[in-house]
Scaffold this motif. Sequence first.
Motif, PDB file in Angstrom:
ATOM      1  N   GLN A 160     -55.271 -25.172  56.229  1.00 47.11           N
ATOM      2  CA  GLN A 160     -54.862 -23.715  55.944  1.00 47.11           C
ATOM      3  C   GLN A 160     -53.128 -23.752  55.982  1.00 47.11           C
ATOM      4  O   GLN A 160     -52.868 -24.630  56.340  1.00 47.11           O
ATOM      5  CB  GLN A 160     -54.934 -22.278  57.810  1.00 47.11           C
ATOM      6  CG  GLN A 160     -56.354 -22.263  57.489  1.00 47.11           C
ATOM      7  CD  GLN A 160     -56.657 -21.115  59.085  1.00 47.11           C
ATOM      8  OE1 GLN A 160     -56.418 -21.517  59.830  1.00 47.11           O
ATOM      9  NE2 GLN A 160     -56.936 -20.133  58.565  1.00 47.11           N
ATOM     10  N   VAL A 161     -52.754 -22.618  55.485  1.00 44.70           N
ATOM     11  CA  VAL A 161     -51.562 -22.489  55.172  1.00 44.70           C
ATOM     12  C   VAL A 161     -50.698 -21.912  56.010  1.00 44.70           C
ATOM     13  O   VAL A 161     -50.742 -20.461  56.362  1.00 44.70           O
ATOM     14  CB  VAL A 161     -51.154 -22.214  53.740  1.00 44.70           C
ATOM     15  CG1 VAL A 161     -49.044 -21.949  53.461  1.00 44.70           C
ATOM     16  CG2 VAL A 161     -52.099 -23.101  52.637  1.00 44.70           C
ATOM     17  N   GLN A 162     -49.439 -22.042  56.492  1.00 44.73           N
ATOM     18  CA  GLN A 162     -48.546 -21.525  57.045  1.00 44.73           C
ATOM     19  C   GLN A 162     -47.490 -20.996  56.529  1.00 44.73           C
ATOM     20  O   GLN A 162     -46.778 -21.984  55.342  1.00 44.73           O
ATOM     21  CB  GLN A 162     -47.512 -22.631  58.652  1.00 44.73           C
ATOM     22  CG  GLN A 162     -48.534 -22.525  59.693  1.00 44.73           C
ATOM     23  CD  GLN A 162     -48.262 -23.589  60.814  1.00 44.73           C
ATOM     24  OE1 GLN A 162     -47.027 -23.616  60.621  1.00 44.73           O
ATOM     25  NE2 GLN A 162     -48.741 -23.308  61.357  1.00 44.73           N
ATOM     26  N   LEU A 163     -47.082 -19.648  56.727  1.00 43.64           N
ATOM     27  CA  LEU A 163     -46.423 -19.363  55.576  1.00 43.64           C
ATOM     28  C   LEU A 163     -45.166 -18.056  56.120  1.00 43.64           C
ATOM     29  O   LEU A 163     -45.390 -17.370  57.432  1.00 43.64           O
ATOM     30  CB  LEU A 163     -46.363 -17.432  54.648  1.00 43.64           C
ATOM     31  CG  LEU A 163     -48.177 -18.553  53.952  1.00 43.64           C
ATOM     32  CD1 LEU A 163     -48.810 -17.277  53.097  1.00 43.64           C
ATOM     33  CD2 LEU A 163     -47.110 -19.249  53.070  1.00 43.64           C
ATOM     34  N   VAL A 164     -43.928 -18.164  56.269  1.00 41.84           N
ATOM     35  CA  VAL A 164     -42.990 -17.342  56.917  1.00 41.84           C
ATOM     36  C   VAL A 164     -41.756 -16.721  55.914  1.00 41.84           C
ATOM     37  O   VAL A 164     -41.128 -17.276  54.994  1.00 41.84           O
ATOM     38  CB  VAL A 164     -42.107 -18.752  57.524  1.00 41.84           C
ATOM     39  CG1 VAL A 164     -40.650 -18.104  57.971  1.00 41.84           C
ATOM     40  CG2 VAL A 164     -42.705 -19.620  58.483  1.00 41.84           C
ATOM     41  N   GLU A 165     -41.668 -15.532  55.701  1.00 41.37           N
ATOM     42  CA  GLU A 165     -40.873 -14.968  55.126  1.00 41.37           C
ATOM     43  C   GLU A 165     -38.915 -14.770  55.805  1.00 41.37           C
ATOM     44  O   GLU A 165     -39.581 -14.680  57.437  1.00 41.37           O
ATOM     45  CB  GLU A 165     -41.257 -12.778  55.153  1.00 41.37           C
ATOM     46  CG  GLU A 165     -42.912 -13.371  54.672  1.00 41.37           C
ATOM     47  CD  GLU A 165     -44.171 -12.899  56.042  1.00 41.37           C
ATOM     48  OE1 GLU A 165     -45.166 -12.412  55.125  1.00 41.37           O
ATOM     49  OE2 GLU A 165     -43.596 -13.857  57.036  1.00 41.37           O
ATOM     50  N   SER A 166     -38.262 -13.932  54.534  1.00 41.21           N
ATOM     51  CA  SER A 166     -37.372 -14.067  55.651  1.00 41.21           C
ATOM     52  C   SER A 166     -36.699 -12.679  54.454  1.00 41.21           C
ATOM     53  O   SER A 166     -37.018 -12.596  53.104  1.00 41.21           O
ATOM     54  CB  SER A 166     -36.180 -15.635  55.386  1.00 41.21           C
ATOM     55  OG  SER A 166     -36.437 -16.184  54.358  1.00 41.21           O
ATOM     56  N   GLY A 167     -35.201 -12.665  54.223  1.00 45.76           N
ATOM     57  CA  GLY A 167     -34.190 -12.177  53.634  1.00 45.76           C
ATOM     58  C   GLY A 167     -34.749 -10.037  54.019  1.00 45.76           C
ATOM     59  O   GLY A 167     -34.084  -9.962  52.475  1.00 45.76           O
ATOM     60  N   GLY A 168     -35.791  -9.938  54.744  1.00 46.49           N
ATOM     61  CA  GLY A 168     -35.804  -8.448  54.345  1.00 46.49           C
ATOM     62  C   GLY A 168     -34.649  -7.562  55.159  1.00 46.49           C
ATOM     63  O   GLY A 168     -33.200  -8.894  55.568  1.00 46.49           O
ATOM     64  N   GLY A 169     -34.543  -7.080  55.316  1.00 46.32           N
ATOM     65  CA  GLY A 169     -33.238  -6.005  56.007  1.00 46.32           C
ATOM     66  C   GLY A 169     -33.650  -4.293  55.094  1.00 46.32           C
ATOM     67  O   GLY A 169     -34.400  -3.885  55.214  1.00 46.32           O
ATOM     68  N   LEU A 170     -32.189  -3.899  55.515  1.00 47.92           N
ATOM     69  CA  LEU A 170     -31.387  -2.422  55.434  1.00 47.92           C
ATOM     70  C   LEU A 170     -30.849  -2.358  54.770  1.00 47.92           C
ATOM     71  O   LEU A 170     -29.622  -3.190  53.953  1.00 47.92           O
ATOM     72  CB  LEU A 170     -30.933  -1.641  56.750  1.00 47.92           C
ATOM     73  CG  LEU A 170     -30.617  -0.156  56.846  1.00 47.92           C
ATOM     74  CD1 LEU A 170     -32.008   0.479  56.574  1.00 47.92           C
ATOM     75  CD2 LEU A 170     -30.046  -0.065  58.079  1.00 47.92           C
ATOM     76  N   VAL A 171     -30.555  -1.249  53.488  1.00 49.69           N
ATOM     77  CA  VAL A 171     -29.836  -1.692  52.309  1.00 49.69           C
ATOM     78  C   VAL A 171     -30.484  -0.432  51.767  1.00 49.69           C
ATOM     79  O   VAL A 171     -31.495   0.621  52.201  1.00 49.69           O
ATOM     80  CB  VAL A 171     -30.539  -2.205  51.315  1.00 49.69           C
ATOM     81  CG1 VAL A 171     -32.225  -1.853  50.531  1.00 49.69           C
ATOM     82  CG2 VAL A 171     -29.897  -2.403  50.239  1.00 49.69           C
TER      83      VAL A 171
END
Length: 114
Positions: free
Chosen positions: A1-12
Amino acid sequence: QVQLVESGGGLVQAGGSLNLSCAASVTIFTINTMGWYRQAPGKQRELVASIIRGRTTKYADSVKGRFTISRDYAKNTVTLQMNNLKPEDTAVYYCNAETAYTDWGRGTQVTVSS
């Protein structure tokens, strides 16, 4: 299985841009299809964009012309460049990888204010 980590979200603010990134625990070259999905409160998770190994891409009609999905093999990430954001883009965005399994990241919150 692949571990995935998201980043870059926020308030705009509406009309602004964000760049989401998804880092994978295996080389993305081995993953046939990767994608971004989103889920807004009270709604079902929906496909935003996907990219098949190579360059074939698919987009939801609501984001065509505004979002771009791409693979960065040097950084081993899949990115989603989001431009001209709208309040209706507000959701938790999830990275997805399709191999012999379907793997998901934990998500990153995107909030667009009007």
